[in-house]
Design a protein around this motif. Structure first.
Motif, PDB file in Angstrom:
ATOM      1  N   CYS A   1       0.788  -1.217   0.121  1.00 34.63           N
ATOM      2  CA  CYS A   1      -0.113  -0.047   0.021  1.00 34.63           C
ATOM      3  C   CYS A   1       0.687   1.218   0.187  1.00 34.63           C
ATOM      4  N   ILE A   2       2.011   1.162   0.732  1.00 33.09           N
ATOM      5  CA  ILE A   2       2.861   2.437   0.634  1.00 33.09           C
ATOM      6  C   ILE A   2       3.261   2.637  -0.930  1.00 33.09           C
ATOM      7  N   TYR A   3       3.883   1.476  -1.449  1.00 32.25           N
ATOM      8  CA  TYR A   3       4.335   1.773  -2.718  1.00 32.25           C
ATOM      9  C   TYR A   3       3.173   2.086  -3.813  1.00 32.25           C
ATOM     10  N   THR A   4       2.025   1.541  -3.618  1.00 34.40           N
ATOM     11  CA  THR A   4       1.142   1.947  -4.727  1.00 34.40           C
ATOM     12  C   THR A   4       0.455   3.212  -4.511  1.00 34.40           C
ATOM     13  N   GLY A   5       0.575   3.556  -2.976  1.00 38.99           N
ATOM     14  CA  GLY A   5      -0.330   4.961  -2.775  1.00 38.99           C
ATOM     15  C   GLY A   5       0.650   6.073  -3.381  1.00 38.99           C
ATOM     16  N   MET A   6       2.124   5.781  -3.123  1.00 39.45           N
ATOM     17  CA  MET A   6       3.234   6.776  -3.388  1.00 39.45           C
ATOM     18  C   MET A   6       3.226   6.908  -4.821  1.00 39.45           C
ATOM     19  N   SER A   7       2.830   5.736  -5.563  1.00 44.32           N
ATOM     20  CA  SER A   7       2.703   5.731  -7.093  1.00 44.32           C
ATOM     21  C   SER A   7       1.672   6.432  -7.604  1.00 44.32           C
ATOM     22  N   VAL A   8       0.391   6.394  -6.837  1.00 43.32           N
ATOM     23  CA  VAL A   8      -0.338   7.091  -7.370  1.00 43.32           C
ATOM     24  C   VAL A   8      -0.427   8.665  -7.193  1.00 43.32           C
ATOM     25  N   LEU A   9       0.270   9.066  -6.010  1.00 48.95           N
ATOM     26  CA  LEU A   9       0.570  10.335  -6.031  1.00 48.95           C
ATOM     27  C   LEU A   9       1.609  11.156  -7.126  1.00 48.95           C
ATOM     28  N   VAL A  10       2.486  10.322  -7.222  1.00 49.52           N
ATOM     29  CA  VAL A  10       3.724  10.780  -8.249  1.00 49.52           C
ATOM     30  C   VAL A  10       2.958  10.648  -9.705  1.00 49.52           C
ATOM     31  N   THR A  11       2.044   9.657  -9.955  1.00 44.64           N
ATOM     32  CA  THR A  11       1.487   9.550 -11.124  1.00 44.64           C
ATOM     33  C   THR A  11       0.526  10.824 -11.531  1.00 44.64           C
ATOM     34  N   TYR A  12      -0.192  11.121 -10.390  1.00 42.70           N
ATOM     35  CA  TYR A  12      -1.016  12.390 -10.409  1.00 42.70           C
ATOM     36  C   TYR A  12      -0.345  13.592 -10.884  1.00 42.70           C
TER      37      TYR A  12
END
Length: 1013
Positions: free
Chosen positions: A469-480
């Motif tokens: 969840c940390i990796y995917t959550g951070m990925s969503v933020l950077v993707t945004y």
């Protein structure tokens, strides 16, 4: 004026008819007029905080002027910020491309510091599980000694081992001379085989074996081979379940060695189909542990290359070692990498196709590829950043790029839909800022909800869930961030090419449709596009997107039919009923075998365990600690009474299988105490007699079950071992564990119940409560965010309703699809919260912000604006995980199933259910102010203050007999046709006023659609 007009119609000027008729500037779509400046705050658009402030402080000057920042709604503030961001990107495009690329390059260097973690115990057992504390207690009093006093039933950690489950080919009786000869050949090879360390030094099993009493622990039951001829003649019998060898005096508990046993009427063994061999390595010191790991690895290589099978041609051999689960989990996750390449090409193809229009200039074919590249760059950056921060990397993270492709492409489609709604004739800067302001809330609420739903997963006690969840959550933020910068810059470049009338792929100048009628069919089909410079508002060059029109004029009209609304409600009731039933029969827990691929060498081993050795599985430890006086008969009786209670459990075997030193010691005293003159009236004497007469001997395993203080004057802990039986599934495992712990907690003694498997069984006791806690927390967070972005209580409630409905559906239908509730599906359920908001929030916001009056028109407007992006987003996410269904792995197939369910249910809710519910129970649902079919609505748009962006005041469009009829784009196409003649007649007057120049057209810079009159 009327006479002048009549004279023009009767005798038109030659100059007017000699040149091409120029179409007038149409009105702007009132639904896209946002973001250019702070709107005038009224009672209709004031924020919730503003309403509270006015209510509490009505006499304040701020309450009258409404000039403070908190009076403006958050979505309006966000739109204004994005409007400015769009202008900045248009002015400084290069920076918004180069900076993200540079940041990605910097953080991609972090991969060289990757700390890959695959330990199943760390990843899938609860970090706060009770078994971890219980293991610490047992290790404190009874540390494992694999060098001198090893006993497999007393293991606290897995240690080093190689296990074999063996059957005879054709499922013959294992008690056969030929088969036993192969067994002995296999045993001799295992004991004498030479393996080599890293330096090439030779070793054998004798050098790494676990020892008890100075001798290697071996499979002593193989001594029975010499009795097989007598056994077959029925001259020697093997009593079941326990036998004492009359020659060696070794004790055999047959259920632990043999499986598929058939008995004679006298309860002696007739035949057996399977047996298991155990070889144990030492773990002390570290050098020996490393050598044991090499022994394990090379033994596995011998099995995989067929050497072991060649030794025993009559046997079917399966293998498992201490690192099998870890290595197979590692192989499982790494094997998904080739599928990512296939997914990338599928996504590229899908994006290139779906963003392509009939217009070869306005199509954004290459932007589909740019959206994918943006998602890949963002995921690479996020992963590199977290690796630099020291976050462990786990194999499940390999599923994150598949998700990020889908999420990134979702935002791409929303941005492109906003771009298509902006006026084609505006400058790049004006159109880009308009598109950014239009898409601001949609892509922000999507990214924010997805990101926070993943971050909520960090509150769970499972390391695998936390890390993923940390990796995917951070990925969503950077993707945004990358999407509103890098992708926006790519959009600006394409916009500049479009403005220059260049082909969207070849970048060559082409003619618009209206000027290419004399060109070949191939040219008109593959090269024409854009708008005419001489007549930018002609209908041929300003055709709306066909699928957007399909959603507005057909799907929306279909949904607005009363009978269809009834059908939708009925289908929802059926859907929710089946989902609730699925929840009632949900299965919990994750078996170790599910960490391996379906084609793994270890799957036959697990199958044989289930088939032959599940009846007698593991042996729980019961540990008494604290201040206990064992010399007190009442205390000893109370301890034995507790053991009787444990043995009475339906999942605990007969006392015959229990290793209870206290019971045996009391029997010894009853038989020999008087004869030996032993007196156990006080604790020191009791302990001295116990050690001298009962615990003596190097291979006496009971010595491993009693712990003394430093001066041996008190027993500080004692251990008893029982046998579990008929524990066939996770429900039985959980019930046995909970019952033993409950009895231990209720006892006046300080009792610890432990087995190494309990570390994983803790997930059975926590996964349900943890899932409910995480899901509830995520749902509350999502509803708060929805209320902030969609400041309408009714719409926010419907978003919350959608979250609950989709979550119930996913849990219920995943049960019907064979998915258990375990840490893997828990990740998906937490993720489901964020995904379930995406589509419904888009539709709710579009429905609420539509500048129309009736519910049916709101449905048309919201589906026209976001029907296509929702459909594209759903399809792209499903395609992003589609290849996972071909991976022969429970982890990734479960990932696909749950993502499919949440996306499918989310899209159905967004496109059908929520529009129906909003039209029936949403804002304005009680309004009866429906227009007649041939009437035109009066649109008055709020006046927006202008800034340096050259925007004029918003248009106020009113139908007039002497002016062009102004028809907003979301009204039915039939109304456009009814007014087309009037538009044509009024266009002559407009051309007369404007003349041949374009100054008035170009001065109309407010955001809106180019509408064909």
């Amino acid at each position: 004026m009327g006479r002048a007009s009549d004279s023009r119609l009767e005798a038109p000027s030659p100059s007017l008819h000699s040149r091409r008729r120029r179409h007038p500037t149409p009105p702007r779509d009132p639904n896209t007029v946002r973001g250019s400046g702070r709107p005038e705050i009224t009672d209709d658009n004031i924020s919730i905080l503003g309403k509270i402030f006015v209510k509490c402080f009505p006499n304040f000057e701020s309450s009258r002027k409404k000039d403070a920042f908190f009076f403006e709604r958050f979505d309006s503030i966000l739109s204004r910020f994005f409007y400015k961001l769009g202008e900045a990107i248009a002015d400084h495009t290069g920076y918004f491309i180069l900076v993200p690329l540079f940041v990605t390059l910097v953080f991609s260097t972090g991969y060289q510091r990757m700390n890959w973690t695959d330990d199943p115990e760390f990843l899938f057992s609860p970090l706060n599980g009770r078994a971890r504390q219980e293991r610490a207690v047992v290790e404190k009093y009874f540390p494992t000694d694999t060098s001198h006093h090893f006993d497999a039933s007393r293991l606290i950690r897995n240690g080093r081992y190689v296990h074999f489950l063996i059957t005879a080919k054709g499922l013959k009786n294992i008690f056969d001379e030929e088969i036993w000869a192969d067994l002995m050949a296999f045993e001799n090879f295992s004991l004498t085989h030479t393996f080599y360390d890293d330096k090439g030094n030779p070793f054998t099993y004798e050098d790494v074996c676990a020892k008890n009493g100075g001798e290697c622990v071996k499979n002593q039951f193989l001594e029975l081979g010499e009795r097989i001829p007598e056994f077959k003649r029925r001259e020697f019998k093997f009593p079941f379940p326990v036998m004492l060898n009359p020659k060696t005096f070794n004790n055999y508990v047959f259920p632990t060695y043999f499986g598929g046993v058939k008995l004679y009427p006298d309860n002696t063994i007739m035949s057996a189909e399977a047996l298991r061999l155990h070889y144990w390595g030492t773990t002390e010191p570290k050098e020996a542990d490393h050598l044991s790991s090499i022994w394990e690895k090379q033994f596995l290589e011998l099995f995989l290359n067929g050497t072991l099978s060649a030794l025993a041609p009559s046997l079917e051999i399966t293998i498992h070692n201490s690192r099998t689960a870890e290595l197979e989990f590692q192989e499982n996750t790494r094997s998904v990498l080739p599928y990512f390449i296939g997914t990338f090409f599928v996504m590229v193809t899908f994006c290139l196709v779906t963003v392509t229009m009939g217009d070869c200039v306005r199509s954004k074919t290459l932007l589909g590829l740019a959206g994918i590249i943006s998602a890949v760059l963002a995921t690479t950056t996020a992963f590199g950043f977290l690796i630099y921060c020291g976050m462990p990397f786990i194999g499940i993270n390999m599923a994150a790029p598949f998700l990020m492709l889908g999420i990134g492409i979702d935002d791409t489609f929303v941005m492109l839909a906003a771009w298509q709604r902006a006026r084609f004739q505006d400058t790049v800067k004006e159109r880009l800022s308009s598109a950014y302001a239009d898409a601001a809330v949609s892509i922000t609420i999507t990214s924010l909800t997805n990101m926070l739903s993943f971050f909520v997963g960090y509150v769970t006690p499972f390391a695998s869930v936390q890390i993923f969840c940390i990796y995917t959550g951070m990925s969503v933020l950077v993707t945004y961030v990358w999407h509103i910068t890098f992708f926006g810059a790519c959009l600006a470049i394409c916009a500049k090419l479009e403005k220059k009338q260049l082909h969207n792929v070849t970048c060559k100048p082409v003619k618009p449709v209206s000027e290419s009628k004399e060109e070949s069919y191939f040219y008109r089909a593959c090269c024409s596009g854009g708008i005419s410079k001489d007549d930018p508002y002609n209908p041929e060059d300003n055709q709306p997107h066909a699928i957007m029109v399909l959603f507005r004029d057909y799907v929306a009209e279909f949904i607005n039919m009363p009978i269809i609304k009834g059908v939708v409600l009925l289908c929802f009731l059926v859907y929710i009923s089946l989902a609730v039933y699925g929840i009632t029969v949900v299965q919990e827990g994750m078996q170790t075998r599910k960490l391996a691929r379906y084609d793994s060498y270890t799957i036959p081993f697990y199958n044989m365990i289930d088939k032959y050795f599940s009846t007698f599985s593991y042996r729980p430890m019961i540990v008494f600690s604290g201040n206990i006086t064992y010399s007190d008969p009442a205390t000893s009786d109370a301890i034995l009474k507790f053991m009787d209670l444990v043995e009475s459990h339906e999942s605990i075997g007969d006392p015959l299988y229990t290793e209870c030193w206290l019971r045996q010691w009391m029997r010894y005293m009853d038989k020999n105490g008087k004869y030996l003159g032993l007196n156990n009236t006080d604790e020191p004497t009791y302990i001295r007699n116990l050690k001298e007469y009962f615990l003596a001997g190097e291979q006496n395993n009971f010595v491993l079950d009693v712990a003394f203080n430093e001066d041996s004057t008190r027993i500080i802990a004692s251990r008893f071992i029982v046998q579990s039986v008929d524990v066939m599934d996770a429900v039985s495992d959980r019930k046995l564990l909970q019952d033993l712990r409950r009895w231990a907690d209720e006892s006046p003694f300080e009792i610890t119940v432990f087995h190494p498997l309990y570390l994983f069984f803790d997930q059975l006791t926590l996964v349900r409560s943890t899932s409910l806690t995480a899901i509830s927390l995520a749902a509350v967070v999502m509803m708060v965010i929805s209320f902030v972005f969609i400041p309408n209580p009714i719409c926010s409630l419907w978003v919350g309703f959608s979250i609950v409905s989709i979550e119930i559906g996913v849990i219920g239908y995943m049960t019907h699809w064979g998915v258990n509730l375990d840490p893997i599906s828990m990740i998906q359920l937490i993720m489901c919260i964020g995904f379930s908001v995406d589509f419904t929030a888009h539709i709710c916001y579009a429905y609420l912000s539509a500048r129309v009056n009736t519910p049916d028109e709101r449905v048309r407007e919201c589906l026209y604006s976001l029907g296509l992006p929702v459909m594209q987003g759903a399809l792209s996410t499903l395609l992003g995980v589609l290849t996972l269904i071909f991976v022969p792995s429970y982890i990734f197939i479960t990932f696909f199933k749950t993502v499919f369910l949440v996306i499918f249910f989310g899209a159905i809710h967004g496109l059908f259910l929520i529009p129906v519910f909003l039209s029936l129970f949403g804002p304005g649902s009680c309004s009866k102010n429906e227009k007649k079919f041939n009437e035109v609505e009066n649109y008055e748009i709020m006046k927006l203050p202008t800034s340096n962006n050259h925007q004029t005041d918003a248009v106020s469009a009113r139908p007039s007999p002497t002016k062009e009829l102004q028809v907003p784009p979301h009204l039915p196409s039939q109304e456009r046709q009814l007014n087309r003649a009037a538009n044509f007649l009024s266009s002559t007057d407009a051309n007369h006023v404007n003349g041949a120049g374009r100054s008035e057209d170009e001065s109309r810079n407010t955001n809106g659609h180019a509408i064909a009159p």
